[in-house]
Write an enzyme that holds these catalytic residues in place. Structure first.
Site, PDB file in Angstrom:
ATOM      1  N   GLU A 153       0.846  -1.197   0.000  1.00 22.19           N
ATOM      2  CA  GLU A 153       0.000   0.000   0.000  1.00 22.19           C
ATOM      3  C   GLU A 153       0.881   1.246   0.000  1.00 22.19           C
ATOM      4  OE1 GLU A 153      -3.082  -0.125   2.960  1.00 22.19           O
ATOM      5  OE2 GLU A 153      -4.269  -1.462   1.713  1.00 22.19           O
TER       6      GLU A 153
ATOM      7  N   HIS B 148      -9.100  10.251   2.552  1.00 25.58           N
ATOM      8  CA  HIS B 148      -8.737   9.213   1.590  1.00 25.58           C
ATOM      9  C   HIS B 148      -9.007   9.758   0.198  1.00 25.58           C
ATOM     10  CE1 HIS B 148      -8.223   5.474  -0.465  1.00 25.58           C
ATOM     11  NE2 HIS B 148      -7.818   4.918   0.657  1.00 25.58           N
TER      12      HIS B 148
ATOM     13  N   ARG C  44      -0.910   9.523   1.035  1.00 23.13           N
ATOM     14  CA  ARG C  44      -2.322   9.882   0.878  1.00 23.13           C
ATOM     15  C   ARG C  44      -2.567  11.378   0.803  1.00 23.13           C
ATOM     16  NH1 ARG C  44      -5.560   5.539   4.588  1.00 23.13           N
ATOM     17  NH2 ARG C  44      -5.228   3.911   3.057  1.00 23.13           N
TER      18      ARG C  44
ATOM     19  N   HIS D 254     -11.437  10.258   6.399  1.00 21.11           N
ATOM     20  CA  HIS D 254     -11.252   8.810   6.503  1.00 21.11           C
ATOM     21  C   HIS D 254     -10.690   8.369   7.850  1.00 21.11           C
ATOM     22  CE1 HIS D 254     -10.588   4.774   5.145  1.00 21.11           C
ATOM     23  NE2 HIS D 254      -9.279   4.868   5.252  1.00 21.11           N
TER      24      HIS D 254
ATOM     25  N   ARG E 193      -1.059   9.206   8.785  1.00 18.67           N
ATOM     26  CA  ARG E 193      -1.019   7.762   9.023  1.00 18.67           C
ATOM     27  C   ARG E 193      -0.626   7.016   7.754  1.00 18.67           C
ATOM     28  NH1 ARG E 193      -5.640   3.468   8.530  1.00 18.67           N
ATOM     29  NH2 ARG E 193      -6.136   4.879   6.837  1.00 18.67           N
TER      30      ARG E 193
HETATM   31  C1  LIG Z   1     -13.779   2.197   4.848  1.00 16.85           C
HETATM   32  C2  LIG Z   1     -12.609   2.073   5.773  1.00 16.85           C
HETATM   33  C3  LIG Z   1     -11.539   1.247   5.429  1.00 16.85           C
HETATM   34  C4  LIG Z   1     -10.446   1.129   6.276  1.00 16.85           C
HETATM   35  N1  LIG Z   1      -9.431   0.284   5.937  1.00 16.85           N
HETATM   36  C5  LIG Z   1      -8.407   0.123   6.800  1.00 16.85           C
HETATM   37  C6  LIG Z   1      -7.375  -0.831   6.534  1.00 16.85           C
HETATM   38  O1  LIG Z   1      -7.414  -1.550   5.548  1.00 16.85           O
HETATM   39  N2  LIG Z   1      -6.362  -0.924   7.423  1.00 16.85           N
HETATM   40  C7  LIG Z   1      -6.277  -0.169   8.552  1.00 16.85           C
HETATM   41  O2  LIG Z   1      -5.328  -0.295   9.322  1.00 16.85           O
HETATM   42  N3  LIG Z   1      -7.253   0.720   8.839  1.00 16.85           N
HETATM   43  C8  LIG Z   1      -8.312   0.865   8.007  1.00 16.85           C
HETATM   44  N4  LIG Z   1      -9.297   1.762   8.313  1.00 16.85           N
HETATM   45  C9  LIG Z   1      -9.254   2.432   9.606  1.00 16.85           C
HETATM   46  C10 LIG Z   1      -9.618   1.426  10.697  1.00 16.85           C
HETATM   47  O3  LIG Z   1     -10.647   0.591  10.224  1.00 16.85           O
HETATM   48  C11 LIG Z   1     -10.066   2.115  11.960  1.00 16.85           C
HETATM   49  O4  LIG Z   1      -9.124   3.064  12.357  1.00 16.85           O
HETATM   50  C12 LIG Z   1     -10.210   1.112  13.093  1.00 16.85           C
HETATM   51  O5  LIG Z   1     -10.996   0.014  12.685  1.00 16.85           O
HETATM   52  C13 LIG Z   1     -10.845   1.779  14.279  1.00 16.85           C
HETATM   53  O6  LIG Z   1     -11.193   0.779  15.208  1.00 16.85           O
HETATM   54  P1  LIG Z   1     -11.796   1.223  16.579  1.00 16.85           P
HETATM   55  O7  LIG Z   1     -12.067  -0.046  17.324  1.00 16.85           O
HETATM   56  O8  LIG Z   1     -10.942   2.234  17.211  1.00 16.85           O
HETATM   57  O9  LIG Z   1     -13.176   1.965  16.207  1.00 16.85           O
HETATM   58  P2  LIG Z   1     -14.487   1.452  15.392  1.00 16.85           P
HETATM   59  O10 LIG Z   1     -14.218   0.177  14.703  1.00 16.85           O
HETATM   60  O11 LIG Z   1     -14.952   2.581  14.598  1.00 16.85           O
HETATM   61  O12 LIG Z   1     -15.502   1.148  16.578  1.00 16.85           O
HETATM   62  C14 LIG Z   1     -16.062   2.201  17.348  1.00 16.85           C
HETATM   63  C15 LIG Z   1     -17.171   1.634  18.199  1.00 16.85           C
HETATM   64  O13 LIG Z   1     -17.576   2.593  19.176  1.00 16.85           O
HETATM   65  C16 LIG Z   1     -18.984   2.613  19.278  1.00 16.85           C
HETATM   66  N5  LIG Z   1     -19.368   3.906  19.864  1.00 16.85           N
HETATM   67  C17 LIG Z   1     -19.059   5.151  19.431  1.00 16.85           C
HETATM   68  N6  LIG Z   1     -19.542   6.074  20.283  1.00 16.85           N
HETATM   69  C18 LIG Z   1     -20.173   5.406  21.277  1.00 16.85           C
HETATM   70  C19 LIG Z   1     -20.866   5.803  22.453  1.00 16.85           C
HETATM   71  N7  LIG Z   1     -21.023   7.094  22.794  1.00 16.85           N
HETATM   72  N8  LIG Z   1     -21.401   4.839  23.260  1.00 16.85           N
HETATM   73  C20 LIG Z   1     -21.267   3.532  22.941  1.00 16.85           C
HETATM   74  N9  LIG Z   1     -20.613   3.086  21.843  1.00 16.85           N
HETATM   75  C21 LIG Z   1     -20.071   4.017  21.032  1.00 16.85           C
HETATM   76  C22 LIG Z   1     -19.416   2.388  17.837  1.00 16.85           C
HETATM   77  O14 LIG Z   1     -20.781   1.992  17.764  1.00 16.85           O
HETATM   78  C23 LIG Z   1     -18.439   1.278  17.445  1.00 16.85           C
HETATM   79  O15 LIG Z   1     -18.885   0.032  17.958  1.00 16.85           O
HETATM   80  C24 LIG Z   1     -10.409   1.878   7.478  1.00 16.85           C
HETATM   81  C25 LIG Z   1     -11.478   2.704   7.830  1.00 16.85           C
HETATM   82  C26 LIG Z   1     -12.578   2.798   6.982  1.00 16.85           C
HETATM   83  C27 LIG Z   1     -13.715   3.680   7.381  1.00 16.85           C
END
Ligand SMILES: Cc1cc2nc3c(=O)[nH]c(=O)nc-3n(C[C@H](O)[C@H](O)[C@H](O)COP(=O)(O)OP(=O)(O)OC[C@H]3O[C@@H](n4cnc5c(N)ncnc54)[C@H](O)[C@@H]3O)c2cc1C
Length: 513
Positions: free
Chosen positions: A118, A233, A275, A334, A369
């Site tokens: 990537e 993105h 990016r 993104h 990032r």
């Molecule tokens: C389309 C897309 C593609 C991506 N591809 C990649 C990739 O290939 N590789 C990579 O490294 N990163 C990628 N990323 C980034 C990566 O996916 C995210 O940074 C990472 O998954 C974030 O994980 P997280 O657990 O921190 O948050 P999330 O997976 O966003 O989870 C957040 C959680 O918090 C909950 N929540 C929020 N507020 C509250 C509240 N007040 N009360 C209760 N629950 C709440 C939500 O409902 C959710 O369950 C991508 C992102 C996107 C959008």
């Protein structure tokens, strides 16, 4: 206010069920924890959407030092070298640990994980699953593991609204559930609420990801850092769907190129540059009234559907056949490099409050990032956070006193303000005007107040950064400052800074009033 006191009182509470929250809960086992999500497990989380994969130096030609060097180059002088080094060195072992939890990575005939390339990675090091369905597979396996872990109590459909502090330390949390307000007494909270893309009109994030965890932490007095650094993105599918579908960089990694309506390669071969560089070029080209497309017709060409089944399927649903048609794209918010300022063990500046995943600002990403470093960060740091939470003996504290329940946050009115002023290209004037719009909303008690408070902190950090670096580009100060310093501020500091702006900037209507 009638408040239900939850029976799970005293256990650590993890807010958010993306990869960061799920893995923190798993690492805390057998300690009993409450895992809270406002949405059903596996939905409304960026984690489930991840396409590319996670970065780990597993290739024969690769090592953690090379991964670190690429990460630091992407971070443009603002990475925390110690944090970045510890995360990239731990990455390979975590891939094996994930496989042990049941994640089915794509592998070659000898069983080694297949490694994708990537943008801005100097080696093939992106571990993936189900082609471009990495996040979906990770979340599937982790949810199954959570369901098989009796120490984890999952509470779905409950939204965290306020953290309650006592003498500067966490004492509890106020949430809204299906049966009304819930008061949880706990002295250990982990925020794993994901990113802030939902604060923008154009985003790849689930719309529920609008920085609620950052508002919770900021209103509890925590410091936030690197808030101005938002990654756009460059290649989101340009269409009406929100969140916008992401056409992963891996497609360019396999040979697709960026062209305009005349078929011209306006990036002159730099299609896989960092990016921010690609996003700026696309943004500028669109602003000059061109259309921009990702052309995958030659490469990956006929292999598109087998290599990128999810992208192929949403393109087809939008009436585009990537093998025969160029794919229309535009930049979209993104990933947030900034967030709750944490140390190596995920602790914030508030006693009893940790952050993990995209909501945290560990210093790994600096000003920008590197693709696929965020899943790596969430996976590695969840172990460190869990160890720190488990090793913290809660002090006996008073039962938390319920405060007024804030209304359900709604970022709709904040989105146009941030989209106008805090996009790919920024100006001091635009940022000041955003501050003027956001300040009164952030100080109010409406549905927009929490999103506006987060927006205000981003705008103040962007205004105070009088340079262009990484993902933060100001056309009025396009050069880089000599000194690279990370930003760090509390909500009170942001409010003070907003009030200190010249009257005509901060309160444009005050003079005529
Ligand atoms: C389309 C897309 C593609 C991506 N591809 C990649 C990739 O290939 N590789 C990579 O490294 N990163 C990628 N990323 C980034 C990566 O996916 C995210 O940074 C990472 O998954 C974030 O994980 P997280 O657990 O921190 O948050 P999330 O997976 O966003 O989870 C957040 C959680 O918090 C909950 N929540 C929020 N507020 C509250 C509240 N007040 N009360 C209760 N629950 C709440 C939500 O409902 C959710 O369950 C991508 C992102 C996107 C959008």
């Amino acid at each position: 206010m009638n408040v239900e006191r939850h029976a799970g009182d005293g256990r650590p509470v993890i807010i958010g069920c993306g990869i960061a929250g799920l893995m923190t809960a798993l690492h805390l086992a057998p300690e009993p924890v409450l895992l809270l999500s406002k949405s059903a497990l596996g939905t409304e989380a960026s984690s489930a959407l991840a396409q590319g994969g996670l970065a780990a130096s597993l290739g024969a030609e690769d090592n953690p030092a090379l991964h670190l060097a690429d990460t630091l180059a992407g971070g443009d002088g603002l990475c925390d070298v110690h944090a970045a080094s510890s995360i990239v060195h731990a990455a390979a072992a975590e891939v094996e640990a994930l496989a042990g939890l049941g994640v089915r990575f794509d592998r070659d005939h000898s069983g080694k994980p297949l490694l994708g390339l990537e943008a801005a990675h100097s080696r093939h090091r992106i571990v993936h699953a189900e082609g471009d369905g990495t996040g979906r597979e990770l979340v599937r396996a982790l949810i199954a593991a959570v369901h098989n872990t009796p120490s984890i109590t999952v509470i779905q459909g409950v939204e965290a609204r306020r953290l309650i502090t006592h003498e500067g330390a966490i004492a509890g949390m106020l949430a809204e559930g299906p049966r009304g307000p819930v008061l949880l007494a706990t002295q250990r909270v982990v925020i794993a609420t994901g990113g802030i893309g939902g604060l923008f009109l154009d985003t790849t994030n689930p719309l529920g990801c609008f920085g609620q965890g950052l508002a919770l932490a900021a209103r509890a007095g925590a410091e936030l850092s690197d808030m101005e650094f938002i990654q756009f993105h460059p290649t989101a599918l340009d269409g009406p769907a929100r969140p916008m579908h992401l056409v992963s960089e891996a497609v360019r990694g396999e040979g697709a190129i960026l062209i305009d309506e005349a078929g011209r390669r306006f990036l002159e071969g730099a299609d896989l540059a960092a990016r921010d560089i690609v996003a700026r070029a696309v943004w500028k080209h669109l602003a000059e009234d061109h259309k921009v497309y990702l052309d995958a017709r030659q490469r990956p060409g006929p292999d598109f559907a087998s290599r990128f089944p999810a992208i192929h399927s949403f393109c087809k649903r939008a009436g585009i056949d990537p093998v025969n048609d160029p794919i229309p794209i535009r930049p979209a918010a993104h990933y947030h490099m900034g967030g709750i300022a944490v140390g190596g063990d995920g602790r914030s500046s508030v006693n009893g409050l940790w952050a993990c995943g995209e909501a945290a600002s560990t210093g790994l990403h600096g000003a920008n990032r590197l693709a696929s470093n965020s899943l790596t960060e969430a996976v590695v740091c969840s172990r460190q956070v869990a160890q720190s939470v488990a090793g913290t003996v809660p002090q006996s504290a008073r039962q938390p006193v319920a405060t007024a329940m804030p209304p359900q946050p709604d970022p709709a009115s904040v989105r146009p303000i941030l989209s106008r002023a805090l996009g790919v290209l920024r100006t001091g004037e635009g940022l000041s005007s955003a501050v003027a719009s956001l300040l009164p909303i952030a100080q109010g008690h409406t549905t927009a107040s929490d999103p506006a408070a987060v927006g205000l902190m981003i705008a103040i950090a962007a205004l105070q950064r009088e340079e262009s670096r990484g993902a933060h580009f100001r056309t009025d100060v396009p050069q880089k400052a000599a000194l690279a310093l990370r930003s760090r501020l509390s909500l009170n500091e942001a409010l003070d800074a907003a009030h200190a702006l010249p009257l005509e900037t901060t309160f444009p209507h005050a003079r005529s009033a």
